[in-house]
Design an enzyme around this catalytic site. Structure first.
Site, PDB file in Angstrom:
ATOM      1  N   LYS A  72       1.012  -1.253  -0.006  1.00 57.45           N
ATOM      2  CA  LYS A  72      -0.013  -0.079  -0.213  1.00 57.45           C
ATOM      3  C   LYS A  72       0.891   1.265  -0.114  1.00 57.45           C
ATOM      4  O   LYS A  72       0.718   2.226  -0.770  1.00 57.45           O
ATOM      5  CB  LYS A  72      -1.006  -0.017   1.190  1.00 57.45           C
ATOM      6  CG  LYS A  72      -1.440   1.334   1.448  1.00 57.45           C
ATOM      7  CD  LYS A  72      -2.297   1.377   2.731  1.00 57.45           C
ATOM      8  CE  LYS A  72      -1.616   1.409   3.862  1.00 57.45           C
ATOM      9  NZ  LYS A  72      -1.347   2.714   4.358  1.00 57.45           N
ATOM     10  N   ASN A  73       1.837   1.201   0.858  1.00 53.01           N
ATOM     11  CA  ASN A  73       2.727   2.537   1.000  1.00 53.01           C
ATOM     12  C   ASN A  73       3.781   2.610  -0.203  1.00 53.01           C
ATOM     13  O   ASN A  73       4.448   3.769  -0.274  1.00 53.01           O
ATOM     14  CB  ASN A  73       3.563   2.287   2.337  1.00 53.01           C
ATOM     15  CG  ASN A  73       2.508   2.767   3.463  1.00 53.01           C
ATOM     16  OD1 ASN A  73       1.302   2.805   3.148  1.00 53.01           O
ATOM     17  ND2 ASN A  73       2.822   2.212   4.499  1.00 53.01           N
ATOM     18  N   CYS A 170      -4.504  12.592  13.742  1.00 56.90           N
ATOM     19  CA  CYS A 170      -4.600  11.308  13.331  1.00 56.90           C
ATOM     20  C   CYS A 170      -4.661  10.262  14.614  1.00 56.90           C
ATOM     21  O   CYS A 170      -4.041  11.062  15.427  1.00 56.90           O
ATOM     22  CB  CYS A 170      -3.543  10.964  12.312  1.00 56.90           C
ATOM     23  SG  CYS A 170      -3.162   9.063  12.428  1.00 56.90           S
ATOM     24  N   ARG A 175       1.166  14.304  13.469  1.00 53.17           N
ATOM     25  CA  ARG A 175       1.430  14.087  12.254  1.00 53.17           C
ATOM     26  C   ARG A 175       1.260  15.397  11.396  1.00 53.17           C
ATOM     27  O   ARG A 175       0.496  15.273  10.172  1.00 53.17           O
ATOM     28  CB  ARG A 175       0.753  13.013  11.593  1.00 53.17           C
ATOM     29  CG  ARG A 175       0.911  11.604  12.224  1.00 53.17           C
ATOM     30  CD  ARG A 175       0.062  10.540  11.642  1.00 53.17           C
ATOM     31  NE  ARG A 175       0.939  10.062  10.193  1.00 53.17           N
ATOM     32  CZ  ARG A 175       0.592   9.012   9.683  1.00 53.17           C
ATOM     33  NH1 ARG A 175      -0.469   8.452   9.956  1.00 53.17           N
ATOM     34  NH2 ARG A 175       1.151   8.695   8.623  1.00 53.17           N
ATOM     35  N   ASP A 358       5.381   0.314  11.947  1.00 56.06           N
ATOM     36  CA  ASP A 358       4.170  -0.367  11.323  1.00 56.06           C
ATOM     37  C   ASP A 358       4.006  -1.736  11.898  1.00 56.06           C
ATOM     38  O   ASP A 358       3.106  -2.519  11.574  1.00 56.06           O
ATOM     39  CB  ASP A 358       4.093  -0.105   9.944  1.00 56.06           C
ATOM     40  CG  ASP A 358       3.716   1.167   9.384  1.00 56.06           C
ATOM     41  OD1 ASP A 358       3.923   1.488   8.458  1.00 56.06           O
ATOM     42  OD2 ASP A 358       3.527   2.031  10.536  1.00 56.06           O
ATOM     43  N   ARG A 450      -8.257  -1.029   5.264  1.00 57.74           N
ATOM     44  CA  ARG A 450      -7.618   0.354   4.640  1.00 57.74           C
ATOM     45  C   ARG A 450      -6.223  -0.454   3.919  1.00 57.74           C
ATOM     46  O   ARG A 450      -5.756   0.139   3.128  1.00 57.74           O
ATOM     47  CB  ARG A 450      -7.194   1.281   5.550  1.00 57.74           C
ATOM     48  CG  ARG A 450      -8.358   1.979   5.848  1.00 57.74           C
ATOM     49  CD  ARG A 450      -8.055   3.450   6.804  1.00 57.74           C
ATOM     50  NE  ARG A 450      -7.126   4.117   5.833  1.00 57.74           N
ATOM     51  CZ  ARG A 450      -6.031   4.833   6.551  1.00 57.74           C
ATOM     52  NH1 ARG A 450      -6.088   5.130   7.635  1.00 57.74           N
ATOM     53  NH2 ARG A 450      -5.128   5.476   5.572  1.00 57.74           N
TER      54      ARG A 450
END
Ligand code: EPZ
Length: 484
Positions: A72-73, A170, A175, A358, A450
């Site tokens: 995803k990133n 967030c 952030r 993460d 997500r």
């Protein structure tokens, strides 16, 4: 359309427990497309999907093989990079996760044509930004996905202006994106911030020298993209070295950009007049891979991971070996077997190649099952222990003090009703439920959608007892290309 058998059709607020014995199979809908639950209307979660829950019966070892999706990133900045050219950019190995749909809607709202292919089209997207009529990222979209700010640099570089909503706070931290803005100013952009929006403009960006106050992944990506079309050379120092940054530089180079040093702290970009189209395969998702590794370890499974890149997970593999886990790594696969008693080991999250933030939440679940005391220090985000309270509800022994958490193990986990607060916290709860005694009900799983592609089906495929509860909506095979 086939409905869920009555017994599992949970109404909001009333979680029905699973009948004893093997779980009844959901009959598949007739259409070739597979059934998924999330419905994307304008990038927003369809109200009914907000109620989705997972029901997980713990105690089943994960055995077999699981295919890791694209990252995803890496996919999100790559899709934003398509804004830099008026020619088509084809990206393969795109994960089928909600953030990708949000990014698609964001690009379409600017005038781009985006085709997302699934099934036979093998996770491919074709993006054409030949007609960017509206260089704006609206609050409605940005508030659902902070990575939307990655369009800021490419839009200014390509069209000379951009209007991007401030992302706001967030769950895991404040952030801010001040480093993105400062960097653009160093490339000659005029910036105005009002009414919750950043307005950036420049006749043409010009090369400059940027030293990031702090290492920022999307900051490095955003400004690297902007500098590709700037006049002259840009030198960026104290850059992020994540594999996703290197993958983006590889795509940009295929598009005709002149970039040196991606993957190091110093990146040099020689600006060019114009970029062209390209085809690029996105790297595998190292965080999804790491999540499945820990799930296999804690369930005492024997799991093969395919379509992954173990070289992106060096710090995690090393840490798990320290805990007593044996992992066999190939070039694009990994095998995890665990029969050993886990021993505690401390971690502190760092920028790549250090231990990834993460993976911190998933590692915390592991620490609850390791013999001894683990100290977990979160150095990247100031509020990334939301999962600790939920794990404690399942019986974990965790003390949080600011950016440090002390986990005492091994504590048997028991099932409970818990809820997700953010993407990676959700993954830590799913892993805990796979280990816990009994049936755990996890609420707000829209967070996990997500960034994890069909996690419940992947887990079920290797022996987990997991069910998603909520309304079912059939999904069309491939989204038609949308012209604004
Ligand atoms: C990227 O976020 C990832 N997201 C995050 O993954 C990941 O946790 C993070 O990098 C760190 O590895 C994407 O790639 C889309 P940062 P990013 O800018 O770029 C501060 C997931 O779970 N900072 O590297 O937003 C910031 O507050 C997500 O997939 C500023 O102060 O993170 C943080 O403390 C979550 N000013 C630190 O730097 C800025 O302008 C690192 O953040 C930018 C960042």
């Amino acid at each position: 359309m086939k409905l869920v058998p009555k017994s599992l059709n949970a109404r909001p607020g009333k979680a029905e427990s699973l009948p004893p014995g093997p779980l009844p199979e959901l009959r598949k809908p007739v259409s070739r497309s597979r059934t998924i639950r999330i419905d994307f209307r304008n990038g927003e979660i369809a109200p009914e999907s907000l109620m989705d829950k997972f029901v997980i019966r713990g105690g089943n070892p994960l055995v077999g093989s699981v295919r890791i999706s694209g990252a995803k990133n890496a996919a999100l900045p790559a899709m934003a990079a398509a804004l830099l050219t008026d020619e088509p950019v084809i990206l393969e190995n795109i994960p089928d996760v909600r953030d990708i749909h949000t990014e698609r809607n964001l690009l379409v709202s600017m005038g781009a044509e985006v085709e997302l292919g699934y099934g036979r089209a093998s996770h491919r997207t074709t993006i054409s930004c030949s007609n960017l009529v509206n260089p704006e990222a609206a609050y409605e979209l940005v508030k659902t996905m902070r990575a939307s700010t990655l369009v800021l640099g490419p839009l200014v570089a390509r069209t000379g202006r951009a209007r991007v909503s401030q992302p706001g706070g967030c769950a895991i931290g404040a952030r801010p994106i001040d480093l993105h803005i400062k960097g653009l100013e160093r490339l000659g952009a005029a910036i105005k911030q009002e009414h919750g929006y950043i307005e950036a403009s420049a006749e043409r960006l010009r090369g400059g020298h940027i030293i990031f106050d702090k290492i920022t992944v999307t900051g490095t990506e955003d400004l690297m993209m902007a500098a590709t079309l700037a006049e002259g050379e840009t030198i960026m120092e104290n850059c992020a070295r994540e594999p996703e940054v290197i993958d983006l530089a590889a795509l940009l180079t295929k598009m005709g950009a002149k970039i040196e040093g991606a993957g190091t702290h110093t990146i040099r970009i020689h600006g060019v007049e114009k970029l062209h189209g390209a085809r690029h395969r996105i790297i595998p998702d190292r965080i999804e891979a790491g999540t499945f590794v820990i799930a296999a370890v804690l369930t005492g499974g024997d799991l093969q991971l395919t379509n992954c890149d173990p070289s992106h997970l060096g710090s995690l593999i090393q840490k798990l070996e320290e805990c007593g886990v044996s992992i066999t790594a190939g070039t694009d696969s990994m095998r995890v077997t665990n029969g050993h008693q886990l021993v505690a080991a401390d971690i502190s999250t760092e920028e790549f190649p250090g231990f990834p933030t993460d993976m911190q939440a998933q590692y915390m679940t592991l620490a609850t099952q390791a013999q001894g005391t683990s100290l977990i220090t979160e150095n990247i985000f100031e509020n990334r222990f939301m999962h600790a309270g939920e794990l404690a509800r399942m019986g974990a022994n965790i003390k949080v003090d600011g950016r440090r958490a002390v986990v005492r193990g091994r504590t048997p986990l028991s099932s409970a009703a818990v809820q997700c607060s953010d993407l990676r916290a959700s993954a830590s709860l799913v892993i805990a439920a796979l280990v816990a005694d009994g049936e755990t009900i996890i609420d707000r799983v829209y967070h996990i959608d997500r960034g994890y592609e069909r996690i419940e089906e992947k887990l079920k495929g290797v022996g987990a007892q997991i069910r998603r509860i909520g309304e079912i909506l059939p999904r069309r095979a491939a989204a038609p290309s949308v012209v604004a």
